[in-house]
Design a protein around this motif. Structure first.
Motif, PDB file in Angstrom:
ATOM      1  N   MET A  70       0.854  -1.184   0.000  1.00  0.00           N
ATOM      2  CA  MET A  70       0.000   0.000   0.000  1.00  0.00           C
ATOM      3  C   MET A  70       0.891   1.235   0.000  1.00  0.00           C
ATOM      4  O   MET A  70       1.696   1.415   0.900  1.00  0.00           O
ATOM      5  N   ASN A  71       0.723   2.039  -1.024  1.00  0.00           N
ATOM      6  CA  ASN A  71       1.561   3.234  -1.101  1.00  0.00           C
ATOM      7  C   ASN A  71       0.897   4.405  -0.366  1.00  0.00           C
ATOM      8  O   ASN A  71      -0.234   4.319   0.098  1.00  0.00           O
ATOM      9  N   ILE A  72       1.626   5.517  -0.297  1.00  0.00           N
ATOM     10  CA  ILE A  72       1.157   6.672   0.474  1.00  0.00           C
ATOM     11  C   ILE A  72      -0.102   7.279  -0.143  1.00  0.00           C
ATOM     12  O   ILE A  72      -0.979   7.772   0.563  1.00  0.00           O
ATOM     13  N   GLU A  73      -0.219   7.207  -1.477  1.00  0.00           N
ATOM     14  CA  GLU A  73      -1.397   7.761  -2.146  1.00  0.00           C
ATOM     15  C   GLU A  73      -2.666   7.007  -1.741  1.00  0.00           C
ATOM     16  O   GLU A  73      -3.714   7.615  -1.508  1.00  0.00           O
ATOM     17  N   THR A  74      -2.562   5.716  -1.611  1.00  0.00           N
ATOM     18  CA  THR A  74      -3.705   4.912  -1.189  1.00  0.00           C
ATOM     19  C   THR A  74      -4.093   5.240   0.251  1.00  0.00           C
ATOM     20  O   THR A  74      -5.279   5.360   0.573  1.00  0.00           O
ATOM     21  N   VAL A  75      -3.083   5.402   1.095  1.00  0.00           N
ATOM     22  CA  VAL A  75      -3.359   5.734   2.497  1.00  0.00           C
ATOM     23  C   VAL A  75      -4.050   7.090   2.592  1.00  0.00           C
ATOM     24  O   VAL A  75      -5.042   7.255   3.322  1.00  0.00           O
ATOM     25  N   TYR A  94      -7.689   6.776   1.532  1.00  0.00           N
ATOM     26  CA  TYR A  94      -8.549   6.197   2.563  1.00  0.00           C
ATOM     27  C   TYR A  94      -8.783   7.185   3.701  1.00  0.00           C
ATOM     28  O   TYR A  94      -9.881   7.259   4.266  1.00  0.00           O
TER      29      TYR A  94
END
Length: 173
Positions: free
Chosen positions: A1-6, A9
């Motif tokens: 999970m990359n930072i963009e996904t975090v 969310y």
């Protein structure tokens, strides 16, 4: 999970949480502030999608315009600290039925379409968006744009009417 996904969310959770607080709080001023944060979360999602112009519009129109108009309406009607009465069980049940029917309608339209990732580039430049808004031939949005402007005008007139006080016979003297 990359930072963009975090970040996505987090923004989605923030938007949903503040949206739920907007409709569940009994304090009308707090509801307006929660709506403000929910709309900021939506603007953040636009930024994450690299749609900077849409994010700017979201902040200017909804956060800066609509929410400020709602807050002014609250202050003009002198209902800042008042609690909204609890809805009856019958109203809650009716609202739940209508919400579920709306969800079923949306899902019945969206599910058959299927979503596939497109390889086509989306032109989100200001010029392209402006041309689409003012075009009335090639699937342009001039008619919805005008309909929305009439709705906004009706909302402004309605807020002025709501804000006007009824004059009692003593005030007329």
């Amino acid at each position: 999970m990359n930072i963009e996904t975090v970040v996505f969310y987090l923004l989605s959770g923030m938007t949903l949480a503040f949206g739920a607080l907007t409709v569940t709080t009994r304090h009308i001023f707090r509801a307006a502030i929660y709506l403000l944060f929910a709309l900021i979360g939506v603007a953040g999602i636009y930024l994450l999608m690299e749609m900077n112009f849409m994010a700017a519009l979201q902040v200017v129109i909804y956060v800066g315009g609509i929410v400020v108009l709602i807050i002014f309406s609250i202050f003009l009607t002198h209902q800042v600290g008042e609690k909204v009465s609890l809805p009856s069980t019958k109203k809650v049940a009716q609202s739940a039925v209508v919400a579920l029917a709306g969800l079923a309608l949306v899902l019945s339209v969206l599910i058959p379409l299927g979503f596939e990732k497109s390889s086509a580039e989306c032109d989100s430049s200001v010029k392209s968006i402006g041309m689409q808004l003012l075009d009335y031939k090639n699937y342009g949005y001039v008619l919805p744009f005008e309909v929305i402007s009439v709705f906004l005008l009706a909302a402004l007139v309605g807020s002025i009417v709501i804000a006007m006080k009824d004059k009692t016979p003593e005030e007329n003297k």
